[in-house]
Enzyme design. Sequence first.
Site, mmCIF file in Angstrom:
data_model
loop_
_atom_site.group_PDB
_atom_site.id
_atom_site.type_symbol
_atom_site.label_atom_id
_atom_site.label_comp_id
_atom_site.label_asym_id
_atom_site.label_seq_id
_atom_site.Cartn_x
_atom_site.Cartn_y
_atom_site.Cartn_z
ATOM 1 C CG ASP A 60 -1.650 1.212 1.469
ATOM 2 O OD1 ASP A 60 -1.888 1.917 0.355
ATOM 3 O OD2 ASP A 60 -2.416 1.605 2.488
ATOM 4 C CB THR A 93 -1.879 5.734 -1.805
ATOM 5 O OG1 THR A 93 -1.792 4.495 -1.732
ATOM 6 C CG2 THR A 93 -2.936 6.236 -0.605
ATOM 7 C CB THR A 94 0.691 3.005 -5.732
ATOM 8 O OG1 THR A 94 0.484 2.395 -4.583
ATOM 9 C CG2 THR A 94 2.021 2.673 -6.117
ATOM 10 C CG ASP A 393 -6.428 0.757 0.566
ATOM 11 O OD1 ASP A 393 -6.484 1.907 1.563
ATOM 12 O OD2 ASP A 393 -5.224 0.724 0.093
#
Length: 556
Positions: A60, A93-94, A393
Amino acid sequence: MHAPVLVLRDSVKRESGAKVHHANIQAAKAVADIIRTTLGPRSMLKMLLDASGGIVVTNDGNAILRELDLAHPAAKSMIELSRTQDEEVGDGTTSVIVLGGEMLHVAEAFIEKSYHPTVICRAYGKALEDAIAVLDKIAMSIDANDRPTMLGLVKSCIGTKFTSQFGDLIADLAIDATSTVGVDLGQGLREVDIKKYIKVEKVPGGQLEDSKVLKGVMFNKDVVAPGKMKRKIVNPRIILLDCPVEYKKGENQTNAELVREEDWEVLLKMEEEYIENMCAAILKFKPDLVITEKGLSDLACHYLSKAGVSAIRRLRKTDNNRIAKACGATIVNRPDELQESDVGTGAGLFEVKKIGDEFFAFIVDCKDPKACTVLLRGASKDLLNEVERNLQDAMSVARNILKNPKLLPGGGATELTVSAALKQKSSSIEGIEKWPYEAAAIAFEAIPRTLAQNCGVNVIRTMTALQGKHANGENAWIGIDGNTGEITDMKERKIWDAYNVKAQTFKTAIEAACMLLRIDDIVSGIKKKQAPGAQGPSKPKIETEADADGEQILPD
């Protein structure tokens, strides 16, 4: 020649101009490279040792960056990106870091050609507006109550995570939990408060398949007197208190002088009567279960168990709020203010079970719970932590869809469509901004390219084929299936992303890139002002409890 004028102190380091731009871009690219391999379903995991020597194994983006300790200021601001993304929408987020890094990377060429950063930023701003317009055009609306669609959606969002190998398990949990807690605000708006009303309880042991969403709450407590009180009650009447059920002690030390010996007995009797009245006030409502956030004295325990009432004490405030939401009770601050309406009757079963070597109290089978607990089981602590992160998530994604039920294609298709649209539009842009605008269009391809890299196909061929398919704009939904690396239609494969996750990703990435490009000076090594007469930096003073009120700490 004039003597050089010293403006800054010797200890202060100042970098300015192109050097800074390059340094910032390098730093941002370095951060993006750390995370690049964790994008997509075929992603690698990162193993981090944190300060206390514990291990974090995760892919994550936010969790990785949170643990890193970086020196470079630009890199730190990249980390902020993924944090905001996580708080805002909980997913992507990545991608946000990879995209931001790529935006800066393509800007580097222009800075070398001595373009002014504001020109680049202006072009990026335009590109962002057009990109969002394209998103609006290709988004498709769905019905948030349509379970299979929701499942496909949440699955594609957590398909990139570790738990994807357990199929629909996590997706199911997430949708159950969020649809339980959703509150209709009217006008078609739904508010889902994940943080407050969904509790994730991790209990090591058992199998992942045993994880479930309870129609109610569970917490890590046992009844006060296990032998005497019932541990299983069907359709309990629940009273929640926020006050201690014991004799109220004086605020500060109270001295009482007793002259006669009988007075002492009178005093004790008064204490007993006080508690008895308190319990009587509670028992008047015939509860089956009394839960308090504070203490419960032995005597009160005796009165309650005599009346066949189970009691639980010292519960966390947050847990108490959840119970109130789940069974419809109101938390009461003083026993004498209890009303019939404060008693919670919505629960179907109260039960204390032993899981592993701890006791857990369950209040389940609620009629219309507005709070729930997700019970996660699994082999080890590390595994559970990772599952919990994935679940967070997944729940955020489910929440996003409930709030704004619009979909975009996943698998890099959105980015490619945006990229193709921007490329076409760039030919109509006049002046010097055309080139950075076009570069921004190319930067969007970083996401599908990284997906292709991570599943190990021939990147150049795949990308060329994809660009060809998107250039004539026939089907906006063509993208990469991240598992096999084939070029497919994302609609058939059910690979979707939520609209506001994508929009937020683009906005955050481009705005951050502009911000970092605008920096042209880094001044580091600035020391705190010292009081006159102080010799050099002294050792830091370690504050203890005792000198918290000392004068020297208070700023004058």
